[in-house]
Structure formats: C-alpha cells, structure tokens
Scaffold this motif. Structure first.
Motif, PDB file in Angstrom:
ATOM      1  N   MET A   1       4.870 -87.273 -28.435  1.00  0.00           N
ATOM      2  CA  MET A   1       4.333 -88.083 -29.519  1.00  0.00           C
ATOM      3  C   MET A   1       5.472 -88.596 -30.372  1.00  0.00           C
ATOM      4  N   ASN A   2       5.267 -89.769 -30.963  1.00  0.00           N
ATOM      5  CA  ASN A   2       6.264 -90.361 -31.841  1.00  0.00           C
ATOM      6  C   ASN A   2       5.596 -90.731 -33.163  1.00  0.00           C
ATOM      7  N   ALA A   3       5.910 -89.978 -34.189  1.00  0.00           N
ATOM      8  CA  ALA A   3       5.338 -90.241 -35.508  1.00  0.00           C
ATOM      9  C   ALA A   3       6.063 -91.415 -36.152  1.00  0.00           C
ATOM     10  N   HIS A   4       5.412 -92.046 -37.103  1.00  0.00           N
ATOM     11  CA  HIS A   4       6.021 -93.152 -37.827  1.00  0.00           C
ATOM     12  C   HIS A   4       7.217 -92.643 -38.640  1.00  0.00           C
ATOM     13  N   GLU A   5       8.264 -93.458 -38.703  1.00  0.00           N
ATOM     14  CA  GLU A   5       9.499 -93.062 -39.390  1.00  0.00           C
ATOM     15  C   GLU A   5       9.441 -93.534 -40.843  1.00  0.00           C
ATOM     16  N   ILE A   6       8.968 -92.673 -41.699  1.00  0.00           N
ATOM     17  CA  ILE A   6       8.783 -93.028 -43.104  1.00  0.00           C
ATOM     18  C   ILE A   6       9.984 -92.582 -43.937  1.00  0.00           C
ATOM     19  N   ASP A   7      10.168 -93.232 -45.081  1.00  0.00           N
ATOM     20  CA  ASP A   7      11.171 -92.828 -46.063  1.00  0.00           C
ATOM     21  C   ASP A   7      10.434 -92.290 -47.289  1.00  0.00           C
ATOM     22  N   TYR A   8      11.123 -91.440 -48.054  1.00  0.00           N
ATOM     23  CA  TYR A   8      10.444 -90.837 -49.203  1.00  0.00           C
ATOM     24  C   TYR A   8      11.424 -90.555 -50.328  1.00  0.00           C
ATOM     25  N   ARG A   9      10.849 -90.310 -51.512  1.00  0.00           N
ATOM     26  CA  ARG A   9      11.625 -89.879 -52.676  1.00  0.00           C
ATOM     27  C   ARG A   9      10.757 -88.952 -53.514  1.00  0.00           C
ATOM     28  N   LEU A  10      11.328 -87.819 -53.940  1.00  0.00           N
ATOM     29  CA  LEU A  10      10.616 -86.862 -54.771  1.00  0.00           C
ATOM     30  C   LEU A  10      10.912 -87.136 -56.249  1.00  0.00           C
ATOM     31  N   TYR A  11       9.886 -87.018 -57.081  1.00  0.00           N
ATOM     32  CA  TYR A  11      10.025 -87.184 -58.520  1.00  0.00           C
ATOM     33  C   TYR A  11       9.518 -85.922 -59.229  1.00  0.00           C
ATOM     34  N   GLY A  12      10.158 -85.607 -60.356  1.00  0.00           N
ATOM     35  CA  GLY A  12       9.702 -84.490 -61.159  1.00  0.00           C
ATOM     36  C   GLY A  12      10.354 -83.183 -60.773  1.00  0.00           C
ATOM     37  N   ASP A  13       9.988 -82.149 -61.512  1.00  0.00           N
ATOM     38  CA  ASP A  13      10.554 -80.825 -61.291  1.00  0.00           C
ATOM     39  C   ASP A  13       9.469 -79.822 -60.937  1.00  0.00           C
ATOM     40  N   ASP A  14       8.618 -79.456 -61.925  1.00  0.00           N
ATOM     41  CA  ASP A  14       7.571 -78.473 -61.680  1.00  0.00           C
ATOM     42  C   ASP A  14       6.198 -79.092 -61.449  1.00  0.00           C
ATOM     43  N   MET A  15       6.060 -80.370 -61.720  1.00  0.00           N
ATOM     44  CA  MET A  15       4.817 -81.095 -61.436  1.00  0.00           C
ATOM     45  C   MET A  15       5.203 -82.322 -60.625  1.00  0.00           C
ATOM     46  N   GLN A  16       5.574 -82.121 -59.390  1.00  0.00           N
ATOM     47  CA  GLN A  16       6.186 -83.168 -58.598  1.00  0.00           C
ATOM     48  C   GLN A  16       5.164 -84.105 -57.961  1.00  0.00           C
ATOM     49  N   PHE A  17       5.668 -85.288 -57.614  1.00  0.00           N
ATOM     50  CA  PHE A  17       4.941 -86.156 -56.696  1.00  0.00           C
ATOM     51  C   PHE A  17       5.946 -86.772 -55.740  1.00  0.00           C
TER      52      PHE A  17
END
Length: 264
Positions: A1-17
């Motif tokens: 299987m080949n999953a989609h190659e997504i990019d991401y960024r994390l925001y926040g510290d203790d209440m992240q999104f």
C-alpha cells in the motif's frame, strides 16, 4: 500500500493541534469530531470504516467498520480531500491536554499497536484496525481491554496522549514495567504482558492497582504521564455532586460562601 505523502506542522504545547498540508487530490482521514478548521477547496466526506477498504466492496467496508466498533470507536470516519489546484490546509485538535505524537509507519515496520482512543488522524491509505492480545492475562487485566488498535501502512499517522510523552527504545530482552493506563503505543516486535504487583498489601493500599503492564524489547514504546482515565477520576472526585468542594481551597471567602450556599 502507498499512503498519501502529507506534510504537517504542530502548534501549541499542552493543548496542541496539527495542521496538515495537502497537495491537490491528497487526503487525510480523521476521527469524527477531530477537525478544528480547514481552508477553502477542502472537501469533507464521511466514510464507513477507515476508508482503506473503499475498493473492496460492501463486505470489505463492513469488516473495517466492525473492527472499529469492537474498539469502541465510531463506525464512521471522515476523509478530507484537497479538490483545489494549489496546496490547502486542514487542522485537527487534541481532545484534552497532552501531546500529539507524529509517527511515520514506514520507519516502524509499517505497523503500530496503540491503545484505543489514541488515534487522531492519518494520511489516507493508513488502515485503522484491531489487535487482539494473544495472552488472556493481558486481555482481562490489562486496563485497556482485550482489544487494542493497530495502524498499518507506510504513511504518517498522529496519536494523542495525555500529559508528557516519552519514547523509550528497548534493547532485545530489556523489560519495562508500566502502569496499564500509561502505555500509549508500541512497535510490532515488542512483547506485551501483564504482571501482578506481588503482594496483597501493595495491591490494595499502594494506589497503583493490581497489575502492571510489562513490555519487553526489542522495539519502541510510547508512555504518557497523565492517562485520561486518571484525569477524569480526579475531576469527578472534585465535582460537588460527588462530594467535592465548589469553591477554591485557598479562598478567604470559602467558608462564607459555603454558609451562604447552605453548605455545612
């Protein structure tokens, strides 16, 4: 299987999104209700199961949905697809204080076993299924039940856990004993079992429960410092309906407030 190659960024510290960047026609799957915000041209579709069995007919979709039902999750998941001509972003929020853990399944043997409710979202192509514990002791006394979730594929997935998260790399034969609620995830080669604490006095008065989870290497394990069940127990214990106080313990008006409210 080949999953989609997504990019991401994390925001926040203790209440992240986590913000996922999608190229045209790329998709991400998520638990129902996890979406925080999304840009224009992102299409949202509810699917039966995890979406990985879309080409397997009705029976394949029923099996995928049934697996999710056994783990206590919803029968449905949501697929977010970029239908525009440029990059678009969609964000997913953590349900309670803690950390979001990004994991690349292609670097973990294309399989990760995790506790139920820890999955947040993943690139489309990642399969969300169930993992039965082979040992009855692990199933009946493990704290997280006989069934755990498994993530399979070669794409990015995101877990959520409470408090502070630590990843431990276990060498072959190395053993770690963990509170059953603090174990978040482990790679497929880690051996998982349940161990009795040792004596009745410790079991009933030590406050740590009757059993501990034991994980033996080789492999990686993720441990959380604040399981949601522990947080919920403290909140319920402090609730006025459960006998807790409705005013701050340090308030100089606490006693006066209790008297005015009719509390003894």
């Amino acid at each position: 299987m080949n999953a989609h190659e997504i990019d991401y960024r994390l925001y926040g510290d203790d209440m992240q999104f986590v913000e996922i960047e999608l190229d045209p026609r790329e998709s991400v799957i998520a638990e129902a209700g996890a979406m925080m915000m999304m840009e224009d041209d992102i299409a949202m579709e509810t699917v039966f199961g995890d979406g990985s069995s879309a080409g397997k007919g009705l029976l394949g979709r029923l099996v995928g949905a049934g697996k999710r039902l056994l783990t206590g999750e919803s029968l449905f998941m949501t697929v977010f697809t970029n239908q525009g001509s440029g990059k678009r972003r969609v964000a997913f929020a953590a349900p309670y204080p803690g950390k979001i853990i990004p994991v690349d399944l292609s670097e973990l043997g294309e399989k990760l076993i995790c506790q139920k409710d820890s999955f947040l979202c993943a690139a489309k192509g990642v399969s969300v299924g169930i993992e039965f514990q082979r040992k009855l002791g692990s199933g009946f006394f493990g704290g997280e039940g006989f069934i755990m979730q498994k993530l399979e594929g070669d794409g990015l997935a995101f877990l959520h856990a409470g408090g502070t998260i630590q990843r431990r790399e276990l060498q072959p034969g190395e053993k770690l004993r963990i509170d059953t609620g603090c174990l978040v995830a482990m790679t497929k080669d880690v051996d998982y079992d349940i161990e009795y604490v040792g004596n009745i006095k410790t079991a009933f008065f030590g406050g740590e429960g009757l059993f501990l989870a034991t994980v033996t290497g080789p492999g990686a394990v993720w441990v959380q410092s604040l399981p949601f069940s522990r947080l919920a127990d403290r909140v319920l214990a402090a609730a006025p309906s459960a006998g807790g106080r409705s005013v701050g313990e340090g308030s100089i008006l606490g006693s006066i407030g209790d008297w005015l409210d009719g509390d003894d």
